[in-house]
Structures are given as C-alpha cells and as structure tokens.
Motif scaffolding. Structure first.
Motif, PDB file in Angstrom:
ATOM      1  N   ARG A  25       0.833  -1.214   0.000  1.00  0.00           N
ATOM      2  CA  ARG A  25       0.000   0.000   0.000  1.00  0.00           C
ATOM      3  C   ARG A  25       0.863   1.258   0.000  1.00  0.00           C
ATOM      4  O   ARG A  25       0.602   2.210  -0.739  1.00  0.00           O
ATOM      5  N   ASP A  26       1.903   1.266   0.841  1.00  0.00           N
ATOM      6  CA  ASP A  26       2.799   2.422   0.909  1.00  0.00           C
ATOM      7  C   ASP A  26       3.461   2.667  -0.440  1.00  0.00           C
ATOM      8  O   ASP A  26       3.540   3.806  -0.908  1.00  0.00           O
ATOM      9  N   LEU A  27       3.933   1.609  -1.082  1.00  0.00           N
ATOM     10  CA  LEU A  27       4.594   1.728  -2.371  1.00  0.00           C
ATOM     11  C   LEU A  27       3.635   2.246  -3.441  1.00  0.00           C
ATOM     12  O   LEU A  27       3.952   3.191  -4.177  1.00  0.00           O
ATOM     13  N   LEU A  28       2.461   1.637  -3.527  1.00  0.00           N
ATOM     14  CA  LEU A  28       1.485   2.080  -4.532  1.00  0.00           C
ATOM     15  C   LEU A  28       1.071   3.531  -4.306  1.00  0.00           C
ATOM     16  O   LEU A  28       0.976   4.306  -5.262  1.00  0.00           O
ATOM     17  N   ALA A  29       0.833   3.908  -3.064  1.00  0.00           N
ATOM     18  CA  ALA A  29       0.432   5.284  -2.762  1.00  0.00           C
ATOM     19  C   ALA A  29       1.516   6.271  -3.179  1.00  0.00           C
ATOM     20  O   ALA A  29       1.217   7.319  -3.763  1.00  0.00           O
ATOM     21  N   GLU A  30       2.769   5.949  -2.900  1.00  0.00           N
ATOM     22  CA  GLU A  30       3.878   6.835  -3.289  1.00  0.00           C
ATOM     23  C   GLU A  30       3.959   6.981  -4.804  1.00  0.00           C
ATOM     24  O   GLU A  30       4.143   8.081  -5.320  1.00  0.00           O
ATOM     25  N   ILE A  31       3.826   5.865  -5.518  1.00  0.00           N
ATOM     26  CA  ILE A  31       3.893   5.919  -6.977  1.00  0.00           C
ATOM     27  C   ILE A  31       2.727   6.728  -7.537  1.00  0.00           C
ATOM     28  O   ILE A  31       2.913   7.601  -8.391  1.00  0.00           O
ATOM     29  N   HIS A 105       9.971   6.862 -10.783  1.00  0.00           N
ATOM     30  CA  HIS A 105      10.057   5.493 -10.290  1.00  0.00           C
ATOM     31  C   HIS A 105      10.386   5.581  -8.798  1.00  0.00           C
ATOM     32  O   HIS A 105      11.163   6.438  -8.375  1.00  0.00           O
ATOM     33  N   ILE A 106       9.791   4.705  -7.999  1.00  0.00           N
ATOM     34  CA  ILE A 106       9.888   4.833  -6.541  1.00  0.00           C
ATOM     35  C   ILE A 106      10.512   3.577  -5.928  1.00  0.00           C
ATOM     36  O   ILE A 106      10.011   2.459  -6.130  1.00  0.00           O
ATOM     37  N   TYR A 107      11.580   3.765  -5.169  1.00  0.00           N
ATOM     38  CA  TYR A 107      12.253   2.678  -4.459  1.00  0.00           C
ATOM     39  C   TYR A 107      12.354   3.070  -2.996  1.00  0.00           C
ATOM     40  O   TYR A 107      13.012   4.056  -2.663  1.00  0.00           O
ATOM     41  N   LEU A 108      11.684   2.306  -2.136  1.00  0.00           N
ATOM     42  CA  LEU A 108      11.566   2.665  -0.726  1.00  0.00           C
ATOM     43  C   LEU A 108      12.283   1.670   0.179  1.00  0.00           C
ATOM     44  O   LEU A 108      12.418   0.488  -0.152  1.00  0.00           O
ATOM     45  N   LYS A 109      12.661   2.159   1.327  1.00  0.00           N
ATOM     46  CA  LYS A 109      13.310   1.375   2.382  1.00  0.00           C
ATOM     47  C   LYS A 109      14.534   0.661   1.817  1.00  0.00           C
ATOM     48  O   LYS A 109      15.300   1.247   1.066  1.00  0.00           O
ATOM     49  N   GLY A 110      14.707  -0.620   2.131  1.00  0.00           N
ATOM     50  CA  GLY A 110      15.890  -1.355   1.689  1.00  0.00           C
ATOM     51  C   GLY A 110      15.995  -1.520   0.187  1.00  0.00           C
ATOM     52  O   GLY A 110      17.072  -1.799  -0.347  1.00  0.00           O
TER      53      GLY A 110
END
Length: 120
Positions: A25-31, A105-110
């Motif tokens: 959810r966090d990834l999709l929301a950020e994108i 393009h979004i790359y989060l955390k590790g």
C-alpha cells in the motif's frame, strides 16, 4: 496518449500478511501520488515478491485501495543467490501524456539499493 511503465520496489520487515500489505500500500500510494496518476489512467499492475515472502498476494493491497477495475498479476521474483530479500516489486502500466523523463520510479526502504539513482 502514450503508454508508459513505472517501476517501484519496497522491502518489508517480515513475511506476514500485515507487513506485505502495508508495504505494498505504501509503495502504490507513493507511486500514484508522485506521478499524479488518476485511477482511470491505470492499465495494469504486475507484482513480484522474493521467494522468502508468501504470506499474501500483494495484489490484495491494490484491491483494498479500491483498484478493482485494474488487471493485476502476482509472480515470484527470480531467486538469484545474494540478491535483495523481503522485496515487493511493481511494474505499473499507465496511459499518460507525460514524457518518459517525467515519470517518477519509486524505491523505498531497503529497496533503495536496487536503484540508488532513483531512491527517495
């Protein structure tokens, strides 16, 4: 209008339904927010997860977010020795008038190690 693809990834802390869904959810929301995507512009979303994650399909998070008319597919990431673990990846296809250089393009955390040039 053009078809463009947006990549993204996030690592999750553990192989639980809650952790995978929250991370997805966090990834999709950020994108979606960073690219100002309207739901009607979504064509499809492909999810992959590393082999150590299997507690839930990440597509469930998209459905919980209301993406009910978007074709979704889940798959396993190739298990390359020494590769990043506990990672959910997405490839989102959209209709847009944006130039390729405008896509975020979004790359989060590790997962930031996958594309440090693009990570927030």
């Amino acid at each position: 209008m053009l078809v463009r693809a947006i990549r993204g990834a996030i690592t999750v802390p553990e192989n639980t339904k809650e952790a995978i869904l929250e991370g997805t959810r966090d990834l999709l929301a950020e994108i979606i927010n960073n690219n100002k995507i309207k739901t009607s512009d979504l064509i499809s979303i492909i999810f992959t997860m590393t082999s150590d994650l299997n507690a839930v399909f990440p597509a469930v998070a998209a459905r919980e977010m209301g993406l009910n008319d978007v074709p979704l597919m889940c798959s396993s990431e190739i298990d390359v020795p020494g590769s990043l673990r506990s990672c959910v990846r997405v490839l989102i296809h959209i209709n847009t008038d944006k130039e390729g250089s405008e896509i975020k393009h979004i790359y989060l955390k590790g997962a930031a190690v996958l594309r440090p040039d693009l990570a927030k």
